[in-house]
Every structure is written in C-alpha cells, then in structure tokens.
Design an enzyme around this catalytic site. Structure first.
Site, mmCIF file in Angstrom:
data_model
loop_
_atom_site.group_PDB
_atom_site.id
_atom_site.type_symbol
_atom_site.label_atom_id
_atom_site.label_comp_id
_atom_site.label_asym_id
_atom_site.label_seq_id
_atom_site.Cartn_x
_atom_site.Cartn_y
_atom_site.Cartn_z
ATOM 1 N N ASP A 76 -1.199 7.733 -7.211
ATOM 2 C CA ASP A 76 0.184 7.336 -6.911
ATOM 3 C C ASP A 76 1.161 8.019 -7.858
ATOM 4 O O ASP A 76 2.228 8.494 -7.459
ATOM 5 C CB ASP A 76 0.333 5.810 -7.035
ATOM 6 C CG ASP A 76 -0.699 5.080 -6.201
ATOM 7 O OD1 ASP A 76 -1.333 5.733 -5.352
ATOM 8 O OD2 ASP A 76 -0.879 3.874 -6.408
ATOM 9 N N GLY A 98 0.802 -1.226 0.000
ATOM 10 C CA GLY A 98 0.000 0.000 0.000
ATOM 11 C C GLY A 98 0.828 1.266 0.000
ATOM 12 O O GLY A 98 0.303 2.363 0.193
HETATM 13 P P1 NG1 Z 1 -2.064 1.076 -4.168
HETATM 14 O O1 NG1 Z 1 -2.014 1.264 -2.726
HETATM 15 O O2 NG1 Z 1 -0.801 1.490 -4.862
HETATM 16 O O3 NG1 Z 1 -2.509 -0.278 -4.562
HETATM 17 C C1 NG1 Z 1 -4.351 1.827 -5.410
HETATM 18 C C2 NG1 Z 1 -4.449 2.673 -6.677
HETATM 19 C C3 NG1 Z 1 -4.706 4.154 -6.341
HETATM 20 C C4 NG1 Z 1 -5.905 4.285 -5.424
HETATM 21 C C5 NG1 Z 1 -5.709 3.374 -4.186
HETATM 22 C C6 NG1 Z 1 -6.885 3.377 -3.259
HETATM 23 C C7 NG1 Z 1 -3.074 2.042 -8.621
HETATM 24 C C8 NG1 Z 1 -1.762 2.133 -9.285
HETATM 25 N N1 NG1 Z 1 -3.195 2.625 -7.430
HETATM 26 O O4 NG1 Z 1 -3.183 2.156 -4.713
HETATM 27 O O5 NG1 Z 1 -4.903 4.871 -7.538
HETATM 28 O O6 NG1 Z 1 -7.090 3.982 -6.081
HETATM 29 O O7 NG1 Z 1 -5.486 2.029 -4.581
HETATM 30 O O8 NG1 Z 1 -7.144 4.661 -2.784
HETATM 31 O O9 NG1 Z 1 -3.985 1.436 -9.157
#
Ligand code: NG1
Length: 471
Positions: free
Chosen positions: A195, A148
């Site tokens: 991100d 995360g």
């Molecule tokens: P992470 O924590 O990197 O899996 C994902 C999405 C974000 C956002 C968050 C939830 C990607 C690259 N990243 O983040 O855009 O939606 O979940 O807030 O898909």
C-alpha cells in the site's frame, strides 16, 4: 536538486478550482487562524492481483485510485501536533511532538489519528532531527474506511511525506515508501509494503508491478479495453481491530520455517517464503510441490508445532507469534502456503498475458482473477459472504472479479472488457446487489460501484514558489 525518483512539488493556482482543496484550506484557516504552508495528496489503491503475498516477499500489481487523503499542513512553534479531520465524526487530537506515544490498539480498532502519528514517529526515528517541530494539520479524506482500498496506509504515507517536507528532508520515493511501511507497523498489523509502495510509486495510466528487496516498481500498460470496476460489499473490515490479518502472517511464517527445517536450513532465519525459495533455488511450481509433500496436515496444533520445532512454549509465543496472536492454538499451514505460491504464479501469468495484449488476453485475465478469489475464499479464508455474492454476480455476466486488499469485507475489483460491458455491469450490480442491500440507504451508489483508472502517486502542493515559508 530533485530527480524523477523524488516526490513532485507542484505549485497550486490561487484561487484553486478544486473544491476539496478550497474547502480544506477554508477549514484550516477557520481552525488555526492562518493559511496552511502546503498540502499533501496521497491516493488509496486497488490491488489488481497478488493478494496476501507481499509480506511473503512476492510481487503485486496495484494501481492508485481517484479517492485520496489530503492534508493541509503548517508548522507550529508550540511543539504540539494539532490534528483535525474535516469530517466531524473523527475527533480532533493534540499531543507533544517530543513525548507522544502510540498505545496498543483497544477493541474496535485504533483511532484515526494514530495512523497519522505513525507517520510522524516514522520520520522522527528515521531522521532523528536535532530540533523537533510542532505542526497544525487538517485532514480531508474520501477513501472509504476499512474497505480494502488502503485508507489507513494513505494516511500514514501522507503523514510521512508531510512530516518529511516540513523537516526539509530529501523526498526520495523508495525511501519514503519503506519508512511508511515500517512505521505503519506501530499500529500492530504486520503488513507487507504494497500500500505504501503504490502510494508513492504510482504512475498515471498504468499499473505497477512491485517487487521487494530492493523495492522497485515497473510500469505495466494494461490492454486498452481492460476496464476495472470497484464494488463495495458494504461490509467493513478493520484489520487492526481483529487478529485475523496477523494470524495469516504468522501462519505463512510458520509454514516457511517448517519447510526450511525439513530442507535442513536454519529455520529461525527463514521466515519469508521468497527468501526460502531463493535459498533453495526452486521455481514457484517446485515450491508448490514442496508444500504438498512436506505439509500434509490440514491443521497443526500448537503442541504439534512445539514438537516439530523442538522448542518450548515461551520461545514459541515470544519469537514465533505476534502480540495479538499469542493465544492462537491451531494453524493452517498447508492451505496458506499453497495460496501464496499459486497466487504468485497467477501474478506472473497475469502480467505475461496482459502485456502480450493478444486476442483473448482479457478473458484469460478474467479467469486468473476468478481463480484468485476462489483461492482467497477457500485456502486463505479471508473472504466474506457479501464479497462472494458480488463475485458470483460478476461471474454470471462474464466479468472476472476478486476481493481486493486484505478481505474479510471491503471491496471487490472486477475486470470488464470495454466500456459498454462496464456500464452494463455497474447497472446490473446496482439492481441486483445494491437495490436490495439493507445498508445502502442514504449512500450515493456511484461512490459504491464505479470504474477506476490508474492515478499518480503522492504529491505536495505549495501555494507559491517560496518554499522557504516552512524551511
Ligand atoms: P489492506 O487492504 O490495506 O488491509 C493489507 C496489507 C497489504 C497486503 C494486503 C493483502 C497493510 C497496511 N496492508 O492491505 O500490505 O498484505 O492486506 O494483500 O497491512
């Protein structure tokens, strides 16, 4: 000529006193028998509040963290992309820059280098250069994977930046962020752009309030006493290895379309909540009421949705689902929509409270973070018992915490009031969570639970002023 919206290109002292850069350079020289032309640095991120709302068009509040991806890069005249990882558990990879493709994800999630290839593909498709170039690359990363903290987007963004620099393209941050967000979708997940946006737009010492369409970032100075701590649940969650993430994206889009249909709008064009809200000219509170009145069921079956949308199965599967959600039969539209609107209201309130910096601000911010976690756990169903346990422990000592990033594992972010509280809190977690955790052995506790402060966005380092080395 560069402007403040361009990526910084800094000259690195030789010999550099940064251990990781020296080791990376040394590894590169051993692997390729030459020096790298330049180094790219790109941070991971922690999202303070605003989870699972970016892909619905709503603002988020992330900061860049200390953990980074570093790439050492040199151009290669053999038209091949040679990519290696300093961590030998990640295998090396080589392919032709003109013919490579990013195949569909196998079970277990994509290989690490596919994120790197996404970035190259993103730049090649954006810039369509007449002459492609091979490159030699070594990656060094210390962002924990599948936690995360956005290790995958940091690789994609670093790759986009490195490739853009290699091709002497303009390094405008907003454009690079948009290319990075779009090209990460070659992996198969349909994330928002949070991100990749913070990877480029982060500023030292402050959080960024990130809004979409057009992408923009506003610095938010948090109260001086607000100390953010990241704690790793020790449960990995690779969002590209399961359909969980895309299921939530699809549920939000279906909920949006269904509300649009009820409001007699063109539901096919209406798939992002923020766009629907703008079309209706409603407040977030009014959107919440709209959901409560128009999405009464706790579960909608595929058959029910076919009837409501008056459409056929083929159309539904091809146009309203994604490749990895084709078989999903049941959809929780009400709960997901309520989370998105309530979470977006919390982001708004959090920023108001944080910037007022009044007495009691931090307590209110802590409460909003707790509410955010509760909503992610119960309405969005993307938590994990280990994340819940960390949040409960935080609560028990008056610290406000929530899962950060996509969830289903990974890290929590916790807000402490002052350094003293953060030190006591970290010690408490070391004793009450990590001491008894089966997967802690051999790990450095200070890398699992630590205070963080906002870092700068991505940068390029060159070894002397002669940028023409790679021109
Ligand atoms: P992470 O924590 O990197 O899996 C994902 C999405 C974000 C956002 C968050 C939830 C990607 C690259 N990243 O983040 O855009 O939606 O979940 O807030 O898909």
């Amino acid at each position: 000529m560069s402007s403040s919206s361009d990526i910084y290109v800094r000259i690195l002292d030789a010999p550099t006193n940064c251990d990781r850069v020296s080791r990376l350079k040394e590894y590169f020289v051993n692997a390729f028998n030459r020096n790298p032309d330049f180094i790219v640095r790109c941070s991971g991120r922690v999202n303070i509040i605003g989870e699972h709302v970016d892909y619905c068009g709503y603002p988020v509040l992330p900061v860049a963290v200390e953990q980074t991806i570093l790439l050492a890069v040199a151009s290669s005249d053999d038209n091949l992309i040679h990519v290696k990882n300093i961590d030998t558990k990640y295998k090396s990879f080589k392919c032709n820059v003109n013919t490579f493709c990013i195949e569909a994800v196998q079970s277990g999630g994509p290989e690490w280098y596919k994120y790197f290839l996404c970035g190259i593909k993103g730049i090649l498709e954006y810039a369509k250069p007449a002459n492609t170039k091979g490159m030699m690359v070594v990656l060094s990363g210390n962002i924990p994977a599948a936690s995360g903290l956005s290790s995958s987007s940091a690789i994609v963004s670093a790759s986009v930046l490195g490739t853009a620099y290699l091709y002497s393209l303009p390094l405008e941050k907003q454009t690079l962020a948009t290319i990075s967000a779009d090209c990460e979708q070659y992996i198969g997940t349909q994330g928002g752009g949070m991100d990749q946006a913070i990877a480029y737009l982060a500023k030292q010492g402050c959080a960024q309030f990130i809004e979409w369409n057009p992408l923009r970032a506003t610095s938010v100075i948090l109260p001086k006493n607000a100390i953010f701590v990241i704690a790793n649940s020790l449960t990995q969650a690779n969002k590209a290895a399961t359909s969980d993430f895309n299921e939530r994206v699809v549920e939000c889009r279906l909920a949006c379309r269904l509300l649009a249909k009820k409001m007699k709008l063109n539901w096919r064009d209406s798939w992002r909540f923020a766009d629907l809200q703008a079309a209706l000219n409603f407040t977030l509170e009014e959107m919440e009421i709209l959901v409560k009145n128009n999405l009464p069921q706790l579960v909608y079956s595929r058959q029910e949705l076919l009837e409501i949308f008056e459409t056929k199965l083929d159309d539904f599967v091809e146009n309203l689902l994604t490749a990895n959600t084709r078989d999903v039969q049941f959809f929780k539209l009400r709960q997901r929509a309520l989370h998105v609107f309530q979470e977006s209201l919390r982001v708004k309130t959090f920023i108001e409270v944080a910037t007022q910096q009044a007495e009691g601000s931090i307590n209110l911010m802590k409460q909003l973070m707790r509410q955010s976690h509760e909503s992610l756990k119960t309405l969005y169903e993307c938590s994990h018992p280990n994340l819940d346990k960390l949040v409960e422990l935080s609560d028990s000592v008056g610290v406000g915490a929530r899962l950060t990033g996509a969830g289903w594992g990974g890290c929590i972010v916790a807000l402490c009031d002052g350094t003293e509280e953060s030190i006591q809190y970290i010690n408490m977690l070391k004793q009450s969570y990590y001491a008894s955790h089966s997967q802690v052995s051999g790990k450095n506790l200070d890398e699992l639970v630590f205070a963080t402060s906002p870092q700068r966005g991505a940068e390029i380092y060159i070894f002397d002023t002669a940028r023409s080395v790679i021109g």
